[in-house]
Design a protein around this motif. Structure first.
Motif, PDB file in Angstrom:
ATOM      1  N   THR A  36       0.822  -1.213   0.000  1.00 28.76           N
ATOM      2  CA  THR A  36       0.000   0.000   0.000  1.00 28.76           C
ATOM      3  C   THR A  36       0.854   1.261   0.000  1.00 28.76           C
ATOM      4  O   THR A  36       0.440   2.298  -0.502  1.00 28.76           O
ATOM      5  CB  THR A  36      -0.951   0.045   1.219  1.00 28.76           C
ATOM      6  OG1 THR A  36      -0.174  -0.035   2.424  1.00 28.76           O
ATOM      7  CG2 THR A  36      -1.972  -1.064   1.181  1.00 28.76           C
ATOM      8  N   PRO A  86       5.060   2.545  -9.121  1.00 33.74           N
ATOM      9  CA  PRO A  86       3.791   1.993  -9.635  1.00 33.74           C
ATOM     10  C   PRO A  86       3.732   0.472  -9.517  1.00 33.74           C
ATOM     11  O   PRO A  86       4.731  -0.217  -9.750  1.00 33.74           O
ATOM     12  CB  PRO A  86       3.790   2.425 -11.105  1.00 33.74           C
ATOM     13  CG  PRO A  86       4.726   3.583 -11.181  1.00 33.74           C
ATOM     14  CD  PRO A  86       5.773   3.322 -10.154  1.00 33.74           C
ATOM     15  N   GLY A 142      -2.439  -3.109  -5.838  1.00 33.49           N
ATOM     16  CA  GLY A 142      -1.840  -2.389  -6.969  1.00 33.49           C
ATOM     17  C   GLY A 142      -2.553  -1.103  -7.312  1.00 33.49           C
ATOM     18  O   GLY A 142      -3.702  -0.893  -6.939  1.00 33.49           O
ATOM     19  N   ASP A 143      -1.829  -0.239  -8.049  1.00 29.77           N
ATOM     20  CA  ASP A 143      -2.434   0.996  -8.552  1.00 29.77           C
ATOM     21  C   ASP A 143      -3.445   0.671  -9.643  1.00 29.77           C
ATOM     22  O   ASP A 143      -4.453   1.351  -9.797  1.00 29.77           O
ATOM     23  CB  ASP A 143      -1.347   1.913  -9.120  1.00 29.77           C
ATOM     24  CG  ASP A 143      -0.321   2.284  -8.070  1.00 29.77           C
ATOM     25  OD1 ASP A 143      -0.690   2.991  -7.119  1.00 29.77           O
ATOM     26  OD2 ASP A 143       0.839   1.842  -8.181  1.00 29.77           O
ATOM     27  N   LYS A 144      -3.147  -0.373 -10.402  1.00 29.65           N
ATOM     28  CA  LYS A 144      -4.048  -0.821 -11.461  1.00 29.65           C
ATOM     29  C   LYS A 144      -4.137  -2.332 -11.371  1.00 29.65           C
ATOM     30  O   LYS A 144      -3.116  -3.025 -11.434  1.00 29.65           O
ATOM     31  CB  LYS A 144      -3.478  -0.415 -12.820  1.00 29.65           C
ATOM     32  CG  LYS A 144      -4.456  -0.562 -13.961  1.00 29.65           C
ATOM     33  CD  LYS A 144      -5.324   0.670 -14.085  1.00 29.65           C
ATOM     34  CE  LYS A 144      -6.061   0.708 -15.417  1.00 29.65           C
ATOM     35  NZ  LYS A 144      -6.885   1.908 -15.520  1.00 29.65           N
ATOM     36  N   ASP A 196      -9.809  -2.917 -11.774  1.00 33.31           N
ATOM     37  CA  ASP A 196      -9.946  -1.700 -12.579  1.00 33.31           C
ATOM     38  C   ASP A 196     -10.290  -1.967 -14.034  1.00 33.31           C
ATOM     39  O   ASP A 196     -10.916  -1.146 -14.682  1.00 33.31           O
ATOM     40  CB  ASP A 196      -8.638  -0.895 -12.508  1.00 33.31           C
ATOM     41  CG  ASP A 196      -8.277  -0.540 -11.079  1.00 33.31           C
ATOM     42  OD1 ASP A 196      -9.030   0.221 -10.448  1.00 33.31           O
ATOM     43  OD2 ASP A 196      -7.252  -1.038 -10.576  1.00 33.31           O
ATOM     44  N   PHE A 242       0.626   6.111 -14.585  1.00 32.89           N
ATOM     45  CA  PHE A 242       1.238   6.392 -13.280  1.00 32.89           C
ATOM     46  C   PHE A 242       2.696   6.845 -13.338  1.00 32.89           C
ATOM     47  O   PHE A 242       3.236   7.285 -12.327  1.00 32.89           O
ATOM     48  CB  PHE A 242       1.152   5.139 -12.394  1.00 32.89           C
ATOM     49  CG  PHE A 242      -0.243   4.627 -12.215  1.00 32.89           C
ATOM     50  CD1 PHE A 242      -1.153   5.288 -11.395  1.00 32.89           C
ATOM     51  CD2 PHE A 242      -0.673   3.478 -12.882  1.00 32.89           C
ATOM     52  CE1 PHE A 242      -2.438   4.823 -11.235  1.00 32.89           C
ATOM     53  CE2 PHE A 242      -1.971   3.008 -12.724  1.00 32.89           C
ATOM     54  CZ  PHE A 242      -2.859   3.684 -11.899  1.00 32.89           C
ATOM     55  N   LEU A 264       1.368   8.975  -5.816  1.00 32.13           N
ATOM     56  CA  LEU A 264       1.129   7.556  -6.122  1.00 32.13           C
ATOM     57  C   LEU A 264       0.553   6.823  -4.904  1.00 32.13           C
ATOM     58  O   LEU A 264      -0.469   6.135  -5.005  1.00 32.13           O
ATOM     59  CB  LEU A 264       2.451   6.912  -6.545  1.00 32.13           C
ATOM     60  CG  LEU A 264       2.420   5.596  -7.315  1.00 32.13           C
ATOM     61  CD1 LEU A 264       1.719   5.767  -8.656  1.00 32.13           C
ATOM     62  CD2 LEU A 264       3.834   5.089  -7.524  1.00 32.13           C
ATOM     63  N   GLN A 288      -2.970   8.185  -3.891  1.00 36.53           N
ATOM     64  CA  GLN A 288      -3.996   7.710  -4.823  1.00 36.53           C
ATOM     65  C   GLN A 288      -4.329   6.246  -4.561  1.00 36.53           C
ATOM     66  O   GLN A 288      -5.495   5.841  -4.597  1.00 36.53           O
ATOM     67  CB  GLN A 288      -3.479   7.898  -6.252  1.00 36.53           C
ATOM     68  CG  GLN A 288      -4.553   7.762  -7.320  1.00 36.53           C
ATOM     69  CD  GLN A 288      -4.041   8.196  -8.686  1.00 36.53           C
ATOM     70  OE1 GLN A 288      -3.582   9.305  -8.862  1.00 36.53           O
ATOM     71  NE2 GLN A 288      -4.106   7.294  -9.659  1.00 36.53           N
ATOM     72  N   ARG A 289      -3.298   5.445  -4.288  1.00 38.72           N
ATOM     73  CA  ARG A 289      -3.486   4.015  -4.015  1.00 38.72           C
ATOM     74  C   ARG A 289      -4.276   3.814  -2.717  1.00 38.72           C
ATOM     75  O   ARG A 289      -5.207   3.013  -2.659  1.00 38.72           O
ATOM     76  CB  ARG A 289      -2.131   3.321  -3.924  1.00 38.72           C
ATOM     77  CG  ARG A 289      -2.202   1.796  -3.931  1.00 38.72           C
ATOM     78  CD  ARG A 289      -0.817   1.193  -3.734  1.00 38.72           C
ATOM     79  NE  ARG A 289       0.121   1.644  -4.738  1.00 38.72           N
ATOM     80  CZ  ARG A 289       1.402   1.937  -4.506  1.00 38.72           C
ATOM     81  NH1 ARG A 289       1.889   1.798  -3.292  1.00 38.72           N
ATOM     82  NH2 ARG A 289       2.193   2.340  -5.478  1.00 38.72           N
ATOM     83  N   LYS A 341      -7.872   4.714  -3.226  1.00 40.51           N
ATOM     84  CA  LYS A 341      -8.557   3.676  -4.010  1.00 40.51           C
ATOM     85  C   LYS A 341      -9.028   2.534  -3.119  1.00 40.51           C
ATOM     86  O   LYS A 341     -10.189   2.103  -3.182  1.00 40.51           O
ATOM     87  CB  LYS A 341      -7.604   3.151  -5.088  1.00 40.51           C
ATOM     88  CG  LYS A 341      -8.133   1.954  -5.855  1.00 40.51           C
ATOM     89  CD  LYS A 341      -7.038   1.342  -6.711  1.00 40.51           C
ATOM     90  CE  LYS A 341      -7.476   0.006  -7.246  1.00 40.51           C
ATOM     91  NZ  LYS A 341      -6.451  -0.663  -8.033  1.00 40.51           N
ATOM     92  N   TYR A 342      -8.147   2.043  -2.253  1.00 37.69           N
ATOM     93  CA  TYR A 342      -8.490   0.913  -1.402  1.00 37.69           C
ATOM     94  C   TYR A 342      -9.389   1.331  -0.235  1.00 37.69           C
ATOM     95  O   TYR A 342     -10.176   0.508   0.269  1.00 37.69           O
ATOM     96  CB  TYR A 342      -7.223   0.199  -0.897  1.00 37.69           C
ATOM     97  CG  TYR A 342      -6.667  -0.707  -1.980  1.00 37.69           C
ATOM     98  CD1 TYR A 342      -7.124  -2.011  -2.118  1.00 37.69           C
ATOM     99  CD2 TYR A 342      -5.736  -0.229  -2.898  1.00 37.69           C
ATOM    100  CE1 TYR A 342      -6.657  -2.837  -3.129  1.00 37.69           C
ATOM    101  CE2 TYR A 342      -5.261  -1.045  -3.911  1.00 37.69           C
ATOM    102  CZ  TYR A 342      -5.724  -2.352  -4.026  1.00 37.69           C
ATOM    103  OH  TYR A 342      -5.276  -3.164  -5.039  1.00 37.69           O
TER     104      TYR A 342
END
Length: 317
Positions: free
Chosen positions: A185, A190, A210-212, A261, A293, A301, A304-305, A308-309
């Protein structure tokens, strides 16, 4: 070629087509028109079967013996630039978890992922893709090395779960997976996750932040396998099909729930039906994800991650 039970109509038509072509070769009879009719029917049957797959049928496809595994993707995408790295610097080198540096075009990536075997011998060698704690610690060591040198991470998931043996628990299986989730996390490079087969339980989550997060069309991602779910709820494996539907484990379900995603399309018939096309699609998806990214600062980074979670499982009334 191996066929699953729901693919038997395809097998019959392919055998008919083969016999038809053989008759044409061995005799003077013109079978061109007959072959064309069979080909047309075969194409329509394939389209009909693969367009209406159930959750359980997708689970079966994700386990197809001809389906490409992690090293197949890495070798196809990176060619001879892949350098495998070994060991967790503590216990041993876990053969179920592989990792190393490789290049896609001119961009370096740190690849990690579970590796299954192709036959009885290699399946035992790879422990059926079920990693021990040292496998997750090896993955973390490689991710930390990638962070140190500013190399993005590609995590490839294909596992029936982390190894549930006594020795794995003694060496801290739960702690190793939890540590990986925490460290991923806040990793400052990326992370692109690709689910290429089975994504089961904590075994997948241990390298799944992951970011994606990309998921191939005929794969599954869930807290438990349909068989195990069936055995717990119904005391029998006979209800695995109902369990698969109830678990909402398909790529479409995961996308709807915003757990992943993007869904990566597979060739008609699954990833194994046209390997080169599958490899090219996955390669393009990884590069496209990285482009999103690569210009973000480490702080942006991570923020944003985390955001997202944090949004997962949140519902507004």
């Amino acid at each position: 070629m191996e066929y699953l039970d729901f693919e038997l109509p395809i097998k019959e038509l392919e055998e008919q087509l083969e016999k038809c072509a053989l008759i044409g070769q061995e005799s003077d009879v013109d079978v061109t028109q007959t072959c064309k009719q069979i080909e047309k029917k075969l194409a329509a049957t394939k389209k009909d079967i693969y367009k209406n797959l159930t959750a359980w049928q997708r689970v079966q496809l994700s386990r197809h013996p001809n389906r490409p595994y992690t090293l197949d993707y890495i070798n196809a995408i990176c060619g001879d630039t892949f350098l495998e790295l070994h060991g967790d610097r503590n216990v041993k080198d876990d053969k179920a978890m592989i990792g190393g540096l490789g290049k896609i075009d001119d961009q370096s990536f740190m690849f990690i992922g579970q590796q299954k075997g192709y036959n009885t011998k290699t399946r035992q060698y790879r422990n059926f893709g079920m990693a021990n704690p040292e496998g997750y610690r090896k993955a973390l060591r490689l991710m930390k090395s990638a962070e140190k040198f500013g190399v993005p991470v590609v995590s490839i998931i294909d596992t029936p779960g982390a190894y549930p043996g006594l020795e794995a628990e003694e060496r801290g299986q739960g702690e190793a997976i939890a540590r990986n989730i925490l460290e991923m996390t806040r990793l400052k490079v990326p992370i692109i996750v690709v689910i290429i087969g089975e994504g089961a339980s904590g075994g997948a989550l241990g390298i799944g932040v992951g970011d994606k997060v990309l998921m191939l069309e005929n794969t599954w991602y869930s807290v438990i396998s349909p068989e195990s779910c069936s055995s717990i709820l119904w005391r029998s494996w006979e209800f695995k099909e109902q369990a698969a539907e109830a678990l909402k484990l398909t790529a479409k379900d995961m996308k709807k729930q915003k757990i992943i995603d993007e869904i990566v399309k597979e060739p008609l018939g699954g990833a194994h039906a046209n390997r080169p096309e599958t490899f090219l699609t996955v390669k393009d998806s990884i590069l496209k994800a990285f482009d999103e990214f690569k210009n973000l600062s480490p702080t942006e980074l991570v923020d944003q991650r985390m955001e997202k979670y944090s949004q997962m499982g949140v519902f507004k009334g």
